[in-house]
Design an enzyme around this catalytic site. Structure first.
Site, PDB file in Angstrom:
ATOM      1  N   SER A  52       0.799  -1.236   0.000  1.00 45.98           N
ATOM      2  CA  SER A  52       0.000   0.000   0.000  1.00 45.98           C
ATOM      3  C   SER A  52       0.827   1.280   0.000  1.00 45.98           C
ATOM      4  CB  SER A  52      -0.918   0.026   1.213  1.00 45.98           C
ATOM      5  OG  SER A  52      -2.185  -0.430   0.862  1.00 45.98           O
ATOM      6  N   LYS A  80       0.628   3.356  -2.919  1.00 48.88           N
ATOM      7  CA  LYS A  80      -0.526   4.244  -3.140  1.00 48.88           C
ATOM      8  C   LYS A  80      -0.087   5.708  -3.139  1.00 48.88           C
ATOM      9  CE  LYS A  80      -3.890   0.945  -1.505  1.00 48.88           C
ATOM     10  NZ  LYS A  80      -4.072  -0.057  -0.533  1.00 48.88           N
ATOM     11  N   VAL A 119       0.853  -3.833   3.735  1.00 50.75           N
ATOM     12  CA  VAL A 119       0.740  -5.153   4.365  1.00 50.75           C
ATOM     13  C   VAL A 119       2.006  -6.006   4.200  1.00 50.75           C
ATOM     14  CG1 VAL A 119      -1.789  -5.281   4.319  1.00 50.75           C
ATOM     15  CG2 VAL A 119      -0.476  -6.180   2.387  1.00 50.75           C
ATOM     16  N   TYR A 162      -2.072  -2.178 -10.866  1.00 51.98           N
ATOM     17  CA  TYR A 162      -2.176  -2.034  -9.410  1.00 51.98           C
ATOM     18  C   TYR A 162      -1.412  -3.162  -8.693  1.00 51.98           C
ATOM     19  CZ  TYR A 162      -4.172  -2.161  -4.730  1.00 51.98           C
ATOM     20  OH  TYR A 162      -4.321  -2.213  -3.357  1.00 51.98           O
TER      21      TYR A 162
HETATM   22  N1  GLU Z   1      -1.693  -5.368  -2.497  1.00 54.95           N
HETATM   23  C1  GLU Z   1      -2.453  -5.223  -1.296  1.00 54.95           C
HETATM   24  C2  GLU Z   1      -3.914  -5.338  -1.612  1.00 54.95           C
HETATM   25  O1  GLU Z   1      -4.340  -4.812  -2.581  1.00 54.95           O
HETATM   26  C3  GLU Z   1      -2.144  -3.921  -0.677  1.00 54.95           C
HETATM   27  C4  GLU Z   1      -2.875  -3.751   0.619  1.00 54.95           C
HETATM   28  C5  GLU Z   1      -2.117  -3.005   1.636  1.00 54.95           C
HETATM   29  O2  GLU Z   1      -0.898  -2.967   1.691  1.00 54.95           O
HETATM   30  O3  GLU Z   1      -2.838  -2.438   2.462  1.00 54.95           O
HETATM   31  O4  GLU Z   1      -4.668  -5.951  -0.911  1.00 54.95           O
END
Ligand code: GLU
Length: 305
Positions: free
Chosen positions: A61, A64, A259, A189
């Site tokens: 994440s 992001k 995560v 993504y």
């Molecule tokens: N690739 C993870 C997902 O899309 C990222 C989630 C995260 O790090 O919060 O679930």
């Protein structure tokens, strides 16, 4: 400073035992839950680190933040925030519920999965390869690390198991919020989430944000100052999922977790911080990493409030 960081890693390492590795992406289970590392990069370029700060992990994440920066750069903030809101949410990072109940159907913010899938869809490029290339080039510059790349195993693992993200994307498509080739958007993504870095890399990226977009070690402008301001604000209010309020009270530093166990922090005008500790708490934040940051914030008086 080296001593302080060593002590904080030693003091907080055992909290990893109270957390859990993210298991919904099977490849993430290969991490060692006992790992803990921290790195600091000051705005004069000096670096301090301790613990597992050279070990690479997927930024998940934390990407992001990068997706949002590129989306604003490519489209301008008006276009981006017309499609994704900037409000915190108490729903989890992969929740679908708010996409239905809110009138506008916009994702709450770009730091949760729905919002990030949307901002990623706004990155411009003729092909997916070109868009991936933009993400990697940005990361290489922001981390001063020419070896930044995608962890193919984690990418494949995410793609195979990413049905919740597929659901979010198709739901947004049905609401007319997300446009384009949905499978391609999701692929981009998943790939951005699977970019690998270490705690030192995150600290350098945090230092660029702390320095209003100017790369401290080269003087090159990488991000618009106004974009840095917006991104750090959203990191503060939304960056730690549904624990962002608690994090702001306890630590008070613009941060984004993933995560994979990483936390990117940026102390405006002072330093970037990168933390790695893959055992997570219930919200999906590094459990030992948060404890360490809490101590660090107190020791160095880092809270922006
Ligand atoms: N690739 C993870 C997902 O899309 C990222 C989630 C995260 O790090 O919060 O679930």
């Amino acid at each position: 400073m080296f001593n302080l960081l060593e002590n904080l890693v030693y003091k907080n390492k055992d909290y990893g035992k109270e957390g859990k590795l993210a298991s919904y992406i099977p490849a993430l289970l290969k991490a060692d839950p006992n790992d803990l590392g921290v790195a600091i990069v000051k705005l004069d370029g000096t670096e301090y680190f301790a613990g597992e700060c050279d070990k690479t992990f997927t930024i998940q994440s934390i990407s992001k933040v990068v997706g949002l920066i590129l989306a604003i750069d490519d489209n301008g903030k008006e276009v981006v925030f017309d499609k994704v809101n900037v409000e915190p949410t108490d729903a989890g990072f992969n929740s679908i519920v708010n996409l239905e109940v809110k009138d506008t159907k916009r994702p709450y913010n770009p730091m949760i999965n729905a919002g990030a899938i949307l901002t990623t869809s706004l990155i411009k490029g003729e092909t997916e390869e070109e868009k991936v290339g933009k993400l990697i080039t940005f990361m290489k510059k922001a981390t001063n690390n020419p070896n930044i790349s995608i962890n193919e195993e984690v990418y494949v693992s995410e793609k195979l198991t990413g049905d919740r993200n597929r659901a979010l994307a198709y739901f947004m498509k049905s609401n007319g919020i997300l446009n384009g080739n949905i499978e391609e958007i999701l692929d981009l993504y998943f790939r951005q989430c699977s970019i690998e870095a270490n705690a030192k890399d995150l600290a350098r990226l945090g230092a660029v944000l702390a320095n209003d977009g100017i790369i401290p070690w080269s003087g090159e402008k990488l991000i618009e100052k106004d974009t840095c301001r917006i991104v750090k604000t959203i990191m503060t209010t939304c960056g730690m999922y549904d624990a962002s309020g608690k994090f702001a009270v306890r630590i008070g530093v613009p941060s984004k977790s993933g995560v994979g166990g990483g936390i990117l922090s940026s102390v405006p005008k002072r330093m970037g911080i990168g933390v790695y500790g893959p055992a997570l708490d219930e919200q999906g934040n590094s459990i030992a990493g948060i404890k360490l940051l809490q101590d660090l914030s107190k020791e160095l008086d880092l809270s922006i409030f």
